[in-house]
Design a protein around this motif. Structure first.
Motif, short mmCIF file in Angstrom:
data_model
loop_
_atom_site.label_atom_id
_atom_site.label_comp_id
_atom_site.label_asym_id
_atom_site.label_seq_id
_atom_site.Cartn_x
_atom_site.Cartn_y
_atom_site.Cartn_z
N ASP A 247 0.82 -1.21 0.00
CA ASP A 247 0.00 0.00 0.00
C ASP A 247 0.86 1.26 0.00
O ASP A 247 0.44 2.30 -0.52
CB ASP A 247 -0.91 0.01 1.22
N THR A 248 2.06 1.17 0.57
CA THR A 248 2.94 2.34 0.61
C THR A 248 3.30 2.79 -0.80
O THR A 248 3.23 3.99 -1.13
CB THR A 248 4.22 2.01 1.40
N GLY A 249 3.71 1.84 -1.66
CA GLY A 249 4.04 2.19 -3.03
C GLY A 249 2.84 2.63 -3.83
O GLY A 249 2.91 3.57 -4.63
N ALA A 250 1.71 1.96 -3.63
CA ALA A 250 0.49 2.33 -4.35
C ALA A 250 0.02 3.73 -3.95
O ALA A 250 -0.45 4.51 -4.79
CB ALA A 250 -0.60 1.31 -4.07
N GLU A 251 0.17 4.08 -2.68
CA GLU A 251 -0.20 5.41 -2.21
C GLU A 251 0.63 6.47 -2.91
O GLU A 251 0.12 7.53 -3.31
CB GLU A 251 -0.01 5.51 -0.71
N ALA A 252 1.92 6.20 -3.08
CA ALA A 252 2.79 7.14 -3.78
C ALA A 252 2.34 7.34 -5.22
O ALA A 252 2.34 8.46 -5.75
CB ALA A 252 4.24 6.64 -3.74
N LEU A 253 1.94 6.26 -5.89
CA LEU A 253 1.46 6.37 -7.26
C LEU A 253 0.19 7.21 -7.34
O LEU A 253 0.03 8.04 -8.24
CB LEU A 253 1.18 4.97 -7.84
N LEU A 254 -0.72 7.01 -6.39
CA LEU A 254 -1.98 7.76 -6.41
C LEU A 254 -1.78 9.24 -6.14
O LEU A 254 -2.54 10.07 -6.65
CB LEU A 254 -2.93 7.17 -5.37
N HIS A 255 -0.75 9.58 -5.37
CA HIS A 255 -0.51 10.98 -5.02
C HIS A 255 0.53 11.63 -5.92
O HIS A 255 0.86 12.81 -5.74
CB HIS A 255 -0.07 11.10 -3.56
N GLY A 256 1.04 10.91 -6.89
CA GLY A 256 2.03 11.46 -7.81
C GLY A 256 1.40 12.05 -9.05
O GLY A 256 0.22 12.42 -9.06
N GLN A 257 2.18 12.12 -10.11
CA GLN A 257 1.70 12.68 -11.37
C GLN A 257 0.55 11.82 -11.91
O GLN A 257 0.46 10.63 -11.61
CB GLN A 257 2.83 12.74 -12.39
N PRO A 258 -0.32 12.40 -12.72
CA PRO A 258 -1.43 11.62 -13.27
C PRO A 258 -0.93 10.43 -14.10
O PRO A 258 0.03 10.56 -14.87
CB PRO A 258 -2.17 12.64 -14.14
N LEU A 259 -1.60 9.32 -13.92
CA LEU A 259 -1.28 8.12 -14.69
C LEU A 259 -2.32 7.85 -15.76
O LEU A 259 -2.33 6.79 -16.39
CB LEU A 259 -1.17 6.91 -13.75
N THR A 260 -3.18 8.81 -15.98
CA THR A 260 -4.28 8.62 -16.93
C THR A 260 -3.83 8.64 -18.38
O THR A 260 -4.63 8.35 -19.27
CB THR A 260 -5.35 9.70 -16.70
N GLY A 261 -2.58 8.96 -18.65
CA GLY A 261 -2.06 8.87 -20.01
C GLY A 261 -1.66 7.47 -20.39
O GLY A 261 -1.37 7.19 -21.56
#
Length: 317
Positions: A247-261
């Motif tokens: 969850d720690t790594g996933a949280e970083a992904l969610l709060h980082g730059q948009p991944l919608t591309g």
């Protein structure tokens, strides 16, 4: 789930195992298949030499587009099979793709598949478009650049950090797909985020669209780095699978730059909570991003490693 198996297709071609004896008239057209050379796990280097000689005398090498090498060209305590290709480079004028070390667990554990310096192979074939290797022991990639390489895949239970660092720094202007199984430091891995800095910064690989940093015990740290890494903006596919993502790594992904591309985010074989899986799905699936959350794993309660938390990578030995 087994991640290590004989390839059935390579470079868009079906894999065809060159038989020990056959009428040349019964063989497929030289350019229509990926030619797999393997003598079985109990055969010797002499058998390899004999099989290779028959191959070169029977098949039109000038039309061969892809070659897959298994045992005994690769296996325990051997890793120089590409010298056969290099010695035949004047005839292998159409060669576009090479797979080194196509062995299954029954033939050799991935941690004992010997490799070596890949620079001579890339220098011998400047038109090579796809290179895949399985193993990692003694692997190196001291290549400053290659103009035509489109795809590079390294399947390893322990990719030597120096090799990963060289790959990250290499100038590969045509590279579209890069997949690295980083592996466990117990089996020769140990690559750090810092060693991948040029890759994460988007340097040297302007055509890169598909990136896999997989099978890593530092998957959370990689996820945190990718949350702000410039390379992400050019990607269509990102794979952080096979590792110990929590969850720690996933949280970083969610709060980082948009991944919608992205078209796809592959997180399979992970240690995420059900709540985090739902958050990822709600954040990305409505935006058209395919999120692979298969292979949820539970920490190993019997883990007795010092400072271990029971999480484990998918492929090590």
């Amino acid at each position: 789930m087994s991640y290590v198996h004989h390839v059935r297709a390579f470079h868009g071609l079906p894999v065809y195992t060159f038989p020990p004896c056959a009428d040349p008239a019964d063989l497929p057209d030289a350019g229509s298949v990926a030619w797999r050379l393997s003598c079985g796990q109990y055969m010797s280097d002499d058998d390899a030499t004999t099989r290779w000689q028959r191959f070169t005398e029977t098949v039109e090498l000038e039309k061969v587009r892809a070659v897959v090498l298994g045992h005994p060209w690769y296996g325990w305590d051997c890793g120089g099979g590409d010298r056969y290709l290099i010695d035949a480079r004047e005839r292998l004028t159409a060669l576009e793709a090479v797979f080194l070390g196509d062995l299954e667990d029954e033939e050799s554990m991935i941690s004992t598949i010997g490799l070596h310096d890949l620079a001579p192979l890339l220098e011998a074939f400047p038109g090579l478009r796809e290179l895949a290797v399985r193993g990692g022991e003694d692997l190196d990639f001291p290549v400053t650049g290659h103009q035509e390489l489109r795809s590079l895949r390294v399947e390893s239970g322990g990719l030597p950090p120096e090799a990963a660092e060289h790959i990250a720094a290499a100038e590969l202007p045509s590279l579209e797909r890069l997949e690295l199984w980083l592996g466990d430091d117990w089996y020769g891995g140990g690559t750090t985020v810092e060693q991948l800095a040029p890759l994460l910064a988007g340097q040297g690989k302007p055509a890169l669209r598909h990136l896999g940093l997989q099978n890593s015990p530092v998957q959370d740290e990689l996820a945190a780095a990718l949350a702000s890494a410039p390379v992400v903006s050019q990607l269509r596919t990102l794979k952080l699978s096979m590792g110990v993502l929590s969850d720690t790594g996933a949280e970083a992904l969610l709060h980082g730059q948009p991944l919608t591309g992205l078209d796809e985010l592959d997180l399979s074989h992970h240690f995420l909570s059900h709540a985090m899986m739902l958050r990822l799905w709600k954040a990305l699936e409505p935006a058209g991003v395919r999120v692979d959350l298969s292979g949820r794993s539970e920490p190993d309660e019997d883990d007795d490693e010092e400072d271990g938390d029971g999480r484990y990578i998918a492929v090590s030995e």
